[in-house]
Design a protein around this motif. Structure first.
Motif, PDB file in Angstrom:
ATOM      1  N   GLU A  30     -13.951 -15.965 -14.031  1.00 53.26           N
ATOM      2  CA  GLU A  30     -14.819 -15.165 -14.354  1.00 53.26           C
ATOM      3  C   GLU A  30     -15.324 -14.129 -13.366  1.00 53.26           C
ATOM      4  O   GLU A  30     -15.288 -12.895 -13.377  1.00 53.26           O
ATOM      5  N   MET A  31     -15.425 -14.752 -11.971  1.00 52.12           N
ATOM      6  CA  MET A  31     -15.954 -13.957 -10.875  1.00 52.12           C
ATOM      7  C   MET A  31     -14.620 -12.944 -10.586  1.00 52.12           C
ATOM      8  O   MET A  31     -14.855 -11.852 -10.058  1.00 52.12           O
ATOM      9  N   ASN A  32     -13.356 -13.528 -10.668  1.00 48.72           N
ATOM     10  CA  ASN A  32     -12.315 -12.784 -10.357  1.00 48.72           C
ATOM     11  C   ASN A  32     -12.112 -11.622 -11.378  1.00 48.72           C
ATOM     12  O   ASN A  32     -11.706 -10.388 -10.972  1.00 48.72           O
TER      13      ASN A  32
ATOM     14  N   ILE B 189     -14.404  -4.241 -11.324  1.00 50.77           N
ATOM     15  CA  ILE B 189     -15.056  -3.182 -10.329  1.00 50.77           C
ATOM     16  C   ILE B 189     -14.225  -2.386  -9.481  1.00 50.77           C
ATOM     17  O   ILE B 189     -14.404  -1.193  -9.568  1.00 50.77           O
ATOM     18  N   LEU B 190     -12.925  -3.003  -9.158  1.00 50.94           N
ATOM     19  CA  LEU B 190     -11.990  -2.335  -8.699  1.00 50.94           C
ATOM     20  C   LEU B 190     -11.169  -1.352  -9.577  1.00 50.94           C
ATOM     21  O   LEU B 190     -10.943  -0.247  -9.209  1.00 50.94           O
ATOM     22  N   THR B 191     -11.128  -1.616 -10.912  1.00 44.59           N
ATOM     23  CA  THR B 191     -10.496  -0.749 -12.051  1.00 44.59           C
ATOM     24  C   THR B 191     -11.367   0.532 -12.058  1.00 44.59           C
ATOM     25  O   THR B 191     -10.941   1.662 -11.981  1.00 44.59           O
ATOM     26  N   GLN B 192     -12.810   0.193 -11.913  1.00 42.88           N
ATOM     27  CA  GLN B 192     -13.790   1.381 -12.141  1.00 42.88           C
ATOM     28  C   GLN B 192     -13.608   2.178 -11.008  1.00 42.88           C
ATOM     29  O   GLN B 192     -13.610   3.433 -11.140  1.00 42.88           O
ATOM     30  N   ILE B 193     -13.456   1.689  -9.740  1.00 49.20           N
ATOM     31  CA  ILE B 193     -13.319   2.439  -8.405  1.00 49.20           C
ATOM     32  C   ILE B 193     -11.968   3.397  -8.450  1.00 49.20           C
ATOM     33  O   ILE B 193     -12.091   4.426  -8.215  1.00 49.20           O
ATOM     34  N   HIS B 194     -10.755   2.652  -8.739  1.00 53.03           N
ATOM     35  CA  HIS B 194      -9.696   3.683  -9.229  1.00 53.03           C
ATOM     36  C   HIS B 194      -9.926   4.579 -10.047  1.00 53.03           C
ATOM     37  O   HIS B 194      -9.146   5.627  -9.731  1.00 53.03           O
ATOM     38  N   GLU B 195     -10.503   4.530 -11.046  1.00 49.83           N
ATOM     39  CA  GLU B 195     -10.610   5.323 -12.192  1.00 49.83           C
ATOM     40  C   GLU B 195     -11.622   6.302 -11.922  1.00 49.83           C
ATOM     41  O   GLU B 195     -11.805   7.575 -12.567  1.00 49.83           O
ATOM     42  N   GLU B 196     -12.433   6.410 -11.025  1.00 46.23           N
ATOM     43  CA  GLU B 196     -13.717   7.297 -10.523  1.00 46.23           C
ATOM     44  C   GLU B 196     -12.916   8.654 -10.241  1.00 46.23           C
ATOM     45  O   GLU B 196     -12.183   8.903  -9.489  1.00 46.23           O
ATOM     46  N   ASP B 197     -13.228   9.820 -10.899  1.00 48.31           N
ATOM     47  CA  ASP B 197     -12.808  10.878 -10.791  1.00 48.31           C
ATOM     48  C   ASP B 197     -13.669  11.678 -10.034  1.00 48.31           C
ATOM     49  O   ASP B 197     -14.575  12.439 -10.273  1.00 48.31           O
ATOM     50  N   ILE B 198     -13.683  11.745  -8.569  1.00 52.44           N
ATOM     51  CA  ILE B 198     -14.443  12.022  -7.636  1.00 52.44           C
ATOM     52  C   ILE B 198     -14.477  13.729  -7.335  1.00 52.44           C
ATOM     53  O   ILE B 198     -15.147  14.287  -6.964  1.00 52.44           O
ATOM     54  N   LYS B 199     -13.397  14.365  -8.129  1.00 51.19           N
ATOM     55  CA  LYS B 199     -13.392  15.610  -8.136  1.00 51.19           C
ATOM     56  C   LYS B 199     -13.928  16.465  -9.304  1.00 51.19           C
ATOM     57  O   LYS B 199     -13.906  17.527  -9.425  1.00 51.19           O
TER      58      LYS B 199
ATOM     59  N   LEU C 146      -3.644  -1.758 -15.403  1.00 47.88           N
ATOM     60  CA  LEU C 146      -4.281  -0.588 -15.900  1.00 47.88           C
ATOM     61  C   LEU C 146      -5.749  -0.903 -16.243  1.00 47.88           C
ATOM     62  O   LEU C 146      -6.741  -0.022 -16.406  1.00 47.88           O
ATOM     63  N   TYR C 147      -5.592  -2.282 -16.990  1.00 54.29           N
ATOM     64  CA  TYR C 147      -6.756  -2.678 -17.598  1.00 54.29           C
ATOM     65  C   TYR C 147      -7.274  -4.171 -17.051  1.00 54.29           C
ATOM     66  O   TYR C 147      -6.584  -5.119 -16.696  1.00 54.29           O
ATOM     67  N   VAL C 148      -8.710  -4.366 -17.159  1.00 52.11           N
ATOM     68  CA  VAL C 148      -9.263  -5.752 -16.816  1.00 52.11           C
ATOM     69  C   VAL C 148      -8.455  -6.735 -17.567  1.00 52.11           C
ATOM     70  O   VAL C 148      -8.438  -6.551 -18.993  1.00 52.11           O
TER      71      VAL C 148
ATOM     72  N   ASP D 256      -4.287  -6.509   7.068  1.00 51.29           N
ATOM     73  CA  ASP D 256      -3.078  -7.282   6.587  1.00 51.29           C
ATOM     74  C   ASP D 256      -3.553  -7.937   5.157  1.00 51.29           C
ATOM     75  O   ASP D 256      -2.780  -8.655   4.593  1.00 51.29           O
ATOM     76  N   LEU D 257      -4.865  -7.649   4.913  1.00 48.77           N
ATOM     77  CA  LEU D 257      -5.494  -8.294   3.710  1.00 48.77           C
ATOM     78  C   LEU D 257      -5.639  -7.478   2.231  1.00 48.77           C
ATOM     79  O   LEU D 257      -5.764  -6.229   2.584  1.00 48.77           O
ATOM     80  N   SER D 258      -5.481  -7.725   1.120  1.00 54.26           N
ATOM     81  CA  SER D 258      -5.531  -7.148   0.111  1.00 54.26           C
ATOM     82  C   SER D 258      -6.964  -7.558  -0.327  1.00 54.26           C
ATOM     83  O   SER D 258      -7.615  -8.327  -0.081  1.00 54.26           O
ATOM     84  N   PRO D 259      -7.385  -6.374  -1.361  1.00 51.74           N
ATOM     85  CA  PRO D 259      -8.823  -6.651  -1.810  1.00 51.74           C
ATOM     86  C   PRO D 259      -9.085  -8.141  -2.380  1.00 51.74           C
ATOM     87  O   PRO D 259     -10.280  -8.466  -2.365  1.00 51.74           O
TER      88      PRO D 259
END
Length: 406
Positions: free
Chosen positions: A386-388, A394-404, A205-207, A363-366
């Motif tokens: 650090e880059m990972n 960034i992935l967490t922020q994308i998943h949490e974006e409430d586009i509705k 859930l968190y970075v 076939d690949l994960s992000p």
């Protein structure tokens, strides 16, 4: 008071492209019947009602049909909180209408902890319980970003933010509760020591993957704590009254052999009597692993049982038959079984030996794509952690974006 605790329905989730609406519909019908049979007073749904923040029309139909069906049952109250897969604004949109049916929805947190405290009245309009309905706490809800902070700083702030939020909600609940009114907690989070399963789709859930809370964030005054997020039914930290109900439907083949359940809790004078009620299997998932003869033999046995299982098949033989897929698919023809996936480990190993470039993005994960980019640009090993972490953020922020939301 009799309580039913469930979570992680993930309505709309597919399995290798196969839609599963019949399963979700059967589960919700079963749940509605169980509520009547058990004479449940309070239903708690601890997040991840839907699998995505943009549920399909069919998924929405199943959800609202279920709420309509139980509104005329023995239930006096329903409390629903959002999980990390849910859109807070989508769940909140009809909350005023649902409130008229004694269905309380908390899709998002706010600066006022009183918005997450629900006072439930009994048949005589006397208070019978207080529910601290804390939805999934998003990073931006509980942590302020400061320049130059390390990943350790971020995790410490996250843990502190989660603790502070729960503390403020429960403190206010304690002020409102009387000595004889039970206090019930709800949350959608990753508790320390929690068990997961391979392929269950549960993501951190968190970075940093360190923000896992201990049971000490839930005060002693809580008579029961209903949690969501982890798909394995389990108690937390050895505490009988702090539990994950788990997902009611296997999210993948890793959960196929797991007994699913919902939690039935009876509160009497501050004591919680807890029973796990097994959920029937509405669609059998079967994984077959072996060489060609072993795979075909397993399918023949299933045919004699008139099985309607959905199959995941993994070939691990030494030879590489050119007609592997054809043989397997022909063996299951004219049966009620469906083959959802065929994995050929030998081919996979050869591809790996020759190089990974023949794999497609599907076939690949992000994470694997990002790792390849790091290799391509020859990023030094000391820079990669650090880059990972930045990539995961960034992935967490994308998943949490409430586009509705708008």
């Amino acid at each position: 008071m009799k309580i039913l605790h469930t979570s992680d329905w993930h309505i709309g989730r597919m399995l290798y492209g196969q839609k599963r609406y019949d399963e979700f519909s059967a589960f919700l019908d079963w749940l509605a019947n169980l509520i009547t049979e058990q004479q449940i007073d309070l239903l708690l749904v601890a997040g991840d009602i839907f699998d995505t923040t943009t549920p399909s029309n069919r998924a929405q139909e199943l959800y609202y049909r279920f709420l309509f069906n139980i509104s005329s049952s023995c239930l006096r109250h329903v409390v629903i909180i959002a999980g990390n897969h849910d859109s807070p604004s989508f769940l909140n949109a009809p909350k005023a209408l649902l409130r008229a049916l004694n269905i309380h929805v908390v899709g998002s947190t706010s600066k006022n902890p009183a918005n997450e405290i629900i006072l439930l009245n009994g048949p005589s309009d006397n208070p019978e319980a207080i529910v601290c309905a804390v939805p999934y706490l998003r990073d931006r809800d509980i942590r302020k970003v400061t320049a130059g902070e390390t990943i350790t700083d971020k995790n410490l702030k996250l843990l502190e933010g989660i603790r502070d939020h729960y503390e403020s909600v429960f403190q206010l609940a304690e002020k409102k509760s009387g000595s004889n009114i039970p206090v019930i907690g709800m949350g959608h989070l990753f508790a320390a020591g929690g068990k997961t399963m391979d392929g269950d789709g549960v993501r951190e859930l968190y970075v940093g993957s360190l923000a896992r809370v201990g049971t000490d964030i839930f005060p002693k005054l809580a008579d029961y704590v209903a949690l969501g997020h982890l798909h394995v039914p389990q108690k937390v930290g050895g505490k009988e009254h702090i539990r994950y109900s788990g997902s009611p439907i296997p999210m993948g083949y890793g959960e196929a052999k797991q007994e699913k359940s919902v939690v039935v809790v009876e509160l009497n004078n501050g004591e919680a009597s807890i029973d796990l009620c097994p959920v029937p299997s509405f669609q059998v998932l079967k994984k077959i692993k072996g060489n060609m003869s072993e795979i075909l033999k397993s399918i023949e046995i299933l045919k004699t049982e008139n099985s309607t299982a959905w199959l995941e098949i993994e070939y691990i033989g030494n030879e590489i038959p050119g007609n592997l897929r054809q043989q397997i698919e022909e063996s299951a023809e004219d049966t009620g079984m469906k083959i959802l996936r065929i994995k050929n480990r030998r081919v996979t190993q050869r591809v790996i030996e020759k190089g990974r470039d023949s794999k497609t993005l599907d076939d690949l994960s992000p994470k694997e794509v990002f790792d390849r980019l790091l290799d391509t640009y020859e990023v030094e090993d000391q820079q990669r952690p650090e880059m990972n972490r930045a990539h995961q953020e960034i992935l967490t922020q994308i998943h949490e974006e409430d586009i509705k939301a708008e």
